[in-house]
Design a protein around this motif. Structure first.
Motif, PDB file in Angstrom:
ATOM      1  N   SER A   1       0.939  -1.145   0.119  1.00 16.35           N
ATOM      2  CA  SER A   1       0.158  -0.009   0.122  1.00 16.35           C
ATOM      3  C   SER A   1       0.640   1.237  -0.156  1.00 16.35           C
ATOM      4  N   ARG A   2       0.287   2.407  -0.479  1.00 13.00           N
ATOM      5  CA  ARG A   2       1.256   3.693  -0.533  1.00 13.00           C
ATOM      6  C   ARG A   2       0.204   4.838  -0.467  1.00 13.00           C
ATOM      7  N   LEU A   3       0.508   5.674   0.580  1.00 11.49           N
ATOM      8  CA  LEU A   3      -0.186   6.642   0.719  1.00 11.49           C
ATOM      9  C   LEU A   3       0.574   8.080   0.156  1.00 11.49           C
ATOM     10  N   TYR A   4      -0.259   8.987  -0.530  1.00 12.40           N
ATOM     11  CA  TYR A   4       0.615  10.094  -1.214  1.00 12.40           C
ATOM     12  C   TYR A   4      -0.040  11.272  -0.432  1.00 12.40           C
ATOM     13  N   GLU A   5       0.862  12.269  -0.276  1.00  9.88           N
ATOM     14  CA  GLU A   5       0.585  13.531   0.568  1.00  9.88           C
ATOM     15  C   GLU A   5      -0.232  14.444  -0.807  1.00  9.88           C
ATOM     16  N   GLY A   6      -1.072  15.211  -0.527  1.00  7.43           N
ATOM     17  CA  GLY A   6      -1.578  16.267  -1.054  1.00  7.43           C
ATOM     18  C   GLY A   6      -2.352  15.611  -2.613  1.00  7.43           C
ATOM     19  N   LEU A   7      -2.719  14.244  -2.638  1.00  8.60           N
ATOM     20  CA  LEU A   7      -3.301  13.809  -3.610  1.00  8.60           C
ATOM     21  C   LEU A   7      -4.897  14.124  -3.927  1.00  8.60           C
ATOM     22  N   GLY A   8      -5.390  13.735  -2.532  1.00 11.31           N
ATOM     23  CA  GLY A   8      -6.885  13.984  -2.523  1.00 11.31           C
ATOM     24  C   GLY A   8      -7.691  12.622  -3.060  1.00 11.31           C
ATOM     25  N   HIS A   9      -8.857  12.858  -3.705  1.00 12.96           N
ATOM     26  CA  HIS A   9      -9.340  11.691  -4.088  1.00 12.96           C
ATOM     27  C   HIS A   9      -9.102  11.781  -5.757  1.00 12.96           C
ATOM     28  N   ALA A  10      -8.038  11.139  -6.212  1.00  7.79           N
ATOM     29  CA  ALA A  10      -7.702  11.307  -7.650  1.00  7.79           C
ATOM     30  C   ALA A  10      -6.539  10.188  -8.045  1.00  7.79           C
ATOM     31  N   ILE A  11      -6.296   9.999  -9.159  1.00 13.16           N
ATOM     32  CA  ILE A  11      -5.298   9.192  -9.584  1.00 13.16           C
ATOM     33  C   ILE A  11      -3.894  10.061  -9.897  1.00 13.16           C
ATOM     34  N   ASN A  12      -2.849   9.565  -9.593  1.00 14.14           N
ATOM     35  CA  ASN A  12      -1.407  10.275  -9.920  1.00 14.14           C
ATOM     36  C   ASN A  12      -0.765   9.415 -10.896  1.00 14.14           C
ATOM     37  N   ASP A  13       0.340   9.906 -11.237  1.00 10.21           N
ATOM     38  CA  ASP A  13       1.368   9.486 -12.371  1.00 10.21           C
ATOM     39  C   ASP A  13       2.057   8.217 -11.854  1.00 10.21           C
ATOM     40  N   ASP A  14       2.421   8.269 -10.451  1.00  8.13           N
ATOM     41  CA  ASP A  14       2.909   6.985  -9.768  1.00  8.13           C
ATOM     42  C   ASP A  14       2.060   6.153  -9.975  1.00  8.13           C
TER      43      ASP A  14
END
Length: 230
Positions: free
Chosen positions: A204-217
């Motif tokens: 599992s991975r938690l991202y800072e500042g992502l909100g409810h979205a999908i990022n490039d990683d």
């Protein structure tokens, strides 16, 4: 193109009759598949637009559509019973997508299950209730369902049933924004632990500042899962 089941919808099977949109390689030449499950308020055709991010030959993409663009009515933290019969109906649509892959000669071990938000919860629920080796599971901004995920670490199932089957090393990834207002990060990590206990290679991975979205990683993770099937 799309495959539309001919049976009518019913009160006991609310998602019956919804299309399964397809993209990528046609069945005749496909040797791997990705089942793509959209989030609440979205559509199968919308989640299929992510295919542009996955440049892989020989991959068929299957996107079931939820009735009313919602897989189930109550929050993920609710009891399983509150989300019936919608949840069971939704799980049957995932099975139908796998059947399409199977008809094309693609076994579950070459199918990646992918979902975002409600779709992530649905993908996770399907895999944990149908444990076997899959090509992978990527659940973004979602978790397993139910009020107490800790109780599922020992058996996976929601009703206390203990199975001798497991996920046989299936690669599993849970990703979410640490600041996601719709998903508790602790539930994301707890879900990964359930999958690890069932024999998956789960992270599992938690991202800072992502909100409810999908990022490039997260897109890179999906791509890496598909590449493993090459």
């Amino acid at each position: 193109m799309a495959r539309r089941p001919t049976a009518p919808r019913s009160a006991t099977d609310p998602h019956e009759g919804q299309e399964i949109a397809t993209g990528g390689a046609p069945p005749q030449v496909a040797d791997a598949a990705v089942v793509m499950l959209h989030g609440r308020g979205s559509k199968a055709r919308h989640v299929l637009t992510l295919v542009d991010e996955f440049l892989h030959r020989g991959v068929m993409y299957l996107a079931p559509q939820a009735a009313g663009s919602s897989w189930y009515p109550a929050p993920a933290t609710s009891s399983i019973e509150r989300n019936e019969p919608w949840l069971s109906s939704a799980l049957s649509r995932v099975s139908a997508a796998l059947d399409i892959a199977g008809d094309a000669g693609i076994p579950p071990g070459r199918v990646v299950l992918f979902g975002f938000s409600q779709g992530a919860c649905l993908a996770a629920e399907f895999a944990v209730r149908n444990p076997r080796r899959y090509g992978g599971l990527v659940a973004l901004s979602g978790s397993l369902l139910g009020p107490d995920l800790g109780s599922r670490t020992h058996d996976g199932d929601h009703d206390g049933h203990v199975s001798d089957d497991n996920l046989d090393g299936t690669p599993v990834f849970f990703g979410s924004g640490r600041d996601d207002s719709r998903v508790d990060p602790e539930r994301v990590e707890a879900s990964a632990r359930v999958f690890a206990a069932l024999g998956a290679d789960a992270t599992s991975r938690l991202y800072e500042g992502l909100g409810h979205a999908i990022n490039d990683d997260e897109i890179r993770v999906i791509n890496s899962f598909i590449e493993r099937l090459g």
